[in-house]
Design an enzyme around this catalytic site. Structure first.
Site, PDB file in Angstrom:
ATOM      1  N   ASP A   1      24.435  16.388  33.030  1.00 55.52           N
ATOM      2  CA  ASP A   1      23.672  16.127  34.253  1.00 55.52           C
ATOM      3  C   ASP A   1      23.562  14.620  34.446  1.00 55.52           C
ATOM      4  O   ASP A   1      22.497  14.032  34.270  1.00 55.52           O
ATOM      5  CB  ASP A   1      22.289  16.788  34.147  1.00 55.52           C
TER       6      ASP A   1
ATOM      7  N   GLU B   1      29.273  17.395  40.351  1.00 56.05           N
ATOM      8  CA  GLU B   1      29.303  17.179  41.797  1.00 56.05           C
ATOM      9  C   GLU B   1      28.916  18.503  42.477  1.00 56.05           C
ATOM     10  O   GLU B   1      28.864  19.544  41.827  1.00 56.05           O
ATOM     11  CB  GLU B   1      30.711  16.731  42.247  1.00 56.05           C
TER      12      GLU B   1
HETATM   13  O1  9MR Z   1      37.225  21.324  43.874  1.00 55.17           O
HETATM   14  C1  9MR Z   1      38.365  20.490  43.690  1.00 55.17           C
HETATM   15  C2  9MR Z   1      38.974  20.791  42.343  1.00 55.17           C
HETATM   16  O2  9MR Z   1      39.458  22.119  42.315  1.00 55.17           O
HETATM   17  C3  9MR Z   1      40.085  19.789  42.029  1.00 55.17           C
HETATM   18  O3  9MR Z   1      40.516  20.015  40.703  1.00 55.17           O
HETATM   19  C4  9MR Z   1      39.529  18.381  42.183  1.00 55.17           C
HETATM   20  C5  9MR Z   1      40.569  17.301  41.896  1.00 55.17           C
HETATM   21  O4  9MR Z   1      41.575  17.316  42.835  1.00 55.17           O
HETATM   22  O5  9MR Z   1      39.037  18.194  43.499  1.00 55.17           O
HETATM   23  C6  9MR Z   1      37.954  19.036  43.792  1.00 55.17           C
HETATM   24  O6  9MR Z   1      37.541  18.803  45.100  1.00 55.17           O
HETATM   25  C7  9MR Z   1      36.947  17.559  45.392  1.00 55.17           C
HETATM   26  C8  9MR Z   1      37.703  16.991  46.587  1.00 55.17           C
HETATM   27  O7  9MR Z   1      39.011  16.651  46.214  1.00 55.17           O
HETATM   28  C9  9MR Z   1      36.998  15.787  47.203  1.00 55.17           C
HETATM   29  N1  9MR Z   1      35.621  16.052  47.471  1.00 55.17           N
HETATM   30  C10 9MR Z   1      34.890  16.493  46.277  1.00 55.17           C
HETATM   31  C11 9MR Z   1      35.486  17.791  45.782  1.00 55.17           C
HETATM   32  C12 9MR Z   1      34.662  18.401  44.653  1.00 55.17           C
HETATM   33  O8  9MR Z   1      34.715  17.667  43.476  1.00 55.17           O
END
Ligand code: 9MR
Length: 561
Positions: free
Chosen positions: A532, A541
């Site tokens: 956290d 996130e």
């Molecule tokens: O949820 C997404 C995850 O599955 C991927 O592994 C990651 C890395 O590409 O990205 C996550 O999505 C993020 C997005 O690219 C940008 N906004 C924040 C999202 C959540 O972390």
């Protein structure tokens, strides 16, 4: 435990004083606890389980009002879980159905307090929808709707710049389009079509599959009180934006609208860097086509003109995709924001998803074979969601068979799981994975009437609310131990100790260990690889797709009682 807002705010200010002189990792005092359970509680007639670690053979349930033992039970056999490195026992107290407030006792250990209540998920369900309001781009959040989270408008996006990757004859590089509204994707302020599509569709499916419960959610937003249910009013904010991301000339849909790189931890209105519209992709076009086809039928009773607009947009995107079935997202060199790219498989699932939604809405036959095996939905894969929508309209034996294969694999995994969950493969957004599994399971209960699936859905949902080895309820503001330092710009920059409530933290993810620096401790056990901390974008996130499926599951469990 019901969330007591006043008490929480008081606690926040006291904690605020403590926080200013202690490091973040020690900031929130936590009770010593070897019992993990759903910190909100359980439905009276639902499956109820907790996980206990220790040598005791039995457990008791204590009524917190009278301090008396109201139920006793025997713990299950000890089971080792490789994902967490623990030997645990399950406490199954499903047979105890009396509403009230309780704690579970195992030996000398006490659990968090929890409720057994018919409405135990109502408040968190509403909060998870309200969270989307906090993410509205281009509008001031007024105090009467946002309370302490009121803020100035950010990102009008009325002059979004066409990036070289998105240039066309009528929209050359450097020209601008107006692309206002929409929700911020996550802890960042980007707006991404692929993730928007799965999110709005999951939420519209919640509305279509469980109209009574979702239709009465009251979220106190500016549109509350109009003819349209609040849930649909909220989704509309993002659909309106999505429509602007289509090039009406050829029907193609841009992948995203973001700054070139992620801004600092600032409030939306402080982020005044130029925002760019980046390349058209097949994934964006098909996700868009699916969502717009669904929106066309969902909004028809409330706004005929909008319904027609959505169908036209969907068909245009579908037609563009037919001619462009292999345009993968390729991050331009000068852009560093989220990619939502996918190189692991072709677009068969997106095609099936769009074709299914178009067929349901129009009554015509849009051909696309069902991709088997069906996989648990996620931002990369809408096929199982399409299957659910298909089955919600008419029974199709092939689709039902494929869907049941998926549900049965989840069920059998859960039968053998120490934590009674259908997941032991952890990656980015594991909370979302658990919730998507719970969605598949609860929908299977709906079409089969077999209670085993409902119990499995509940048990999987419990993970997100605290029945996990981290002991966190991953929903901000709900539960006794809940993330305080989510990777979320407004929650960091707004000077309020408590993060915005109702957001689902991504959860354990062993994949990325670099976000908090090489020296930061992240458990070597995948199910415990969570911290956290603000820096931990890979575990802490929040994101709209994880909230969207939380909305679905909390509504569905509530509806199924
Ligand atoms: O949820 C997404 C995850 O599955 C991927 O592994 C990651 C890395 O590409 O990205 C996550 O999505 C993020 C997005 O690219 C940008 N906004 C924040 C999202 C959540 O972390």
């Amino acid at each position: 435990m019901k969330r007591n807002v006043v008490l929480n705010l008081m606690l926040s200010s006291i904690l605020g004083i403590i926080l200013s002189c202690t490091p973040a990792s020690q900031a929130v005092p936590q009770p010593e606890n070897t019992i993990h359970l759903n910190q909100l509680g359980y439905l009276p007639d639902g499956y109820k389980s907790a996980v206990a670690i220790g040598s005791s053979e039995t457990f008791s349930i204590i009524d917190v009002q009278t301090q008396t033992i109201v139920h006793k039970g025997t713990l299950g056999e000890p089971q080792y879980w490789e994902a967490s490195g623990e030997t645990v026992r399950l406490a199954d107290f499903s047979s105890f159905t009396q509403p009230g407030s309780y704690r579970l006792q195992v030996g000398a250990s006490n659990s968090h307090e929890f409720d057994i209540d018919r409405n135990v998920f109502s408040e968190v369900s509403t909060a998870s929808v309200k969270a989307f309001y906090f993410h509205r781009a281009g509008v001031t959040l007024e105090e009467k709707y946002a309370g302490v989270y009121a803020r100035a408008a950010g990102h009008p996006d009325t002059e979004a710049i066409i990036h070289a990757s998105a240039a066309s004859t009528s929209r050359p590089e450097g020209s601008t389009i107006s692309s206002p509204k929409g929700w911020y994707d996550a802890g960042d302020f980007g707006k991404y079509i692929v993730n928007s599509a799965i999110t709005v569709s999951t939420m519209m499916s919640a509305f279509e599959h469980y109209p009574e419960k979702s239709g009465i959610l009251e979220t106190n937003i500016p549109e509350s009180g109009d003819e349209t249910p609040d849930l649909l009013d909220e989704i509309r904010w993002n659909l309106d934006w999505m429509l602007t991301m289509q090039d009406t000339e050829d029907g193609g849909v841009y992948h995203k609208l973001t700054t070139k790189s992620f801004p600092g931890m600032i409030m939306p209105e402080m982020d005044t860097e130029s925002r760019w519209v980046v390349m058209k992709t097949t994934a964006a076009a098909l996700g868009f086509a699916a969502s717009m086809a669904q929106a066309s039928r969902v909004y028809k009773p409330y706004d005929m003109e909008f319904s027609e607009e959505c169908l036209v947009a969907s068909l245009k995107a579908w037609n563009w995709a037919q001619k462009n079935m292999d345009v993968y997202y390729k991050q331009p060199e000068d852009i560093q924001t989220g990619a939502y790219d996918q190189f692991d498989k072709p677009f068969n699932d997106e095609k099936f998803w769009a074709a299914t939604e178009l067929s349901i809405t129009t009554g015509e036959n849009y051909e696309a074979p069902i991709p088997t095996p069906l996989l648990v939905p996620e931002w990369r894969d809408g096929a199982a969601l399409a299957a659910m929508d298909q089955l919600n309209h008419e029974s199709d034996e092939d689709v039902k068979k494929a869907f049941m294969v998926l549900a049965d694999s989840l069920l059998s995994e859960q039968m053998n799981s120490a934590y009674a969950v259908s997941n032991d493969a952890f990656r980015w957004g594991s909370s979302g994975d658990f919730l998507n599994q719970a969605m598949v399971l609860i929908y299977t209960y709906r079409i089969s009437g077999d209670k085993a699936y409902k119990d499995a859905a509940q048990s999987t949902f419990d993970w997100v609310l605290g029945k996990n080895p981290n002991g966190y309820s991953f929903v901000t503001g709900f539960g006794e131990k809940t993330p305080m330092h989510i990777h979320h710009r407004p929650s960091e920059a707004d000077d309020i100790v408590e993060p915005q409530p109702g957001w689902i933290s991504g959860g354990p993810n062993p994949e990325n260990k670099a976000d908090c620096g090489a020296d930061a401790y992240l458990s070597p056990y995948p199910a415990k690889a969570f911290i956290d901390e603000l820096c931990s974008w890979a575990t802490n996130e929040i994101a709209i797709n994880w909230n969207g499926v939380f909305v679905y599951v909390s509504i569905a469990l509530d509806a199924e009682g």
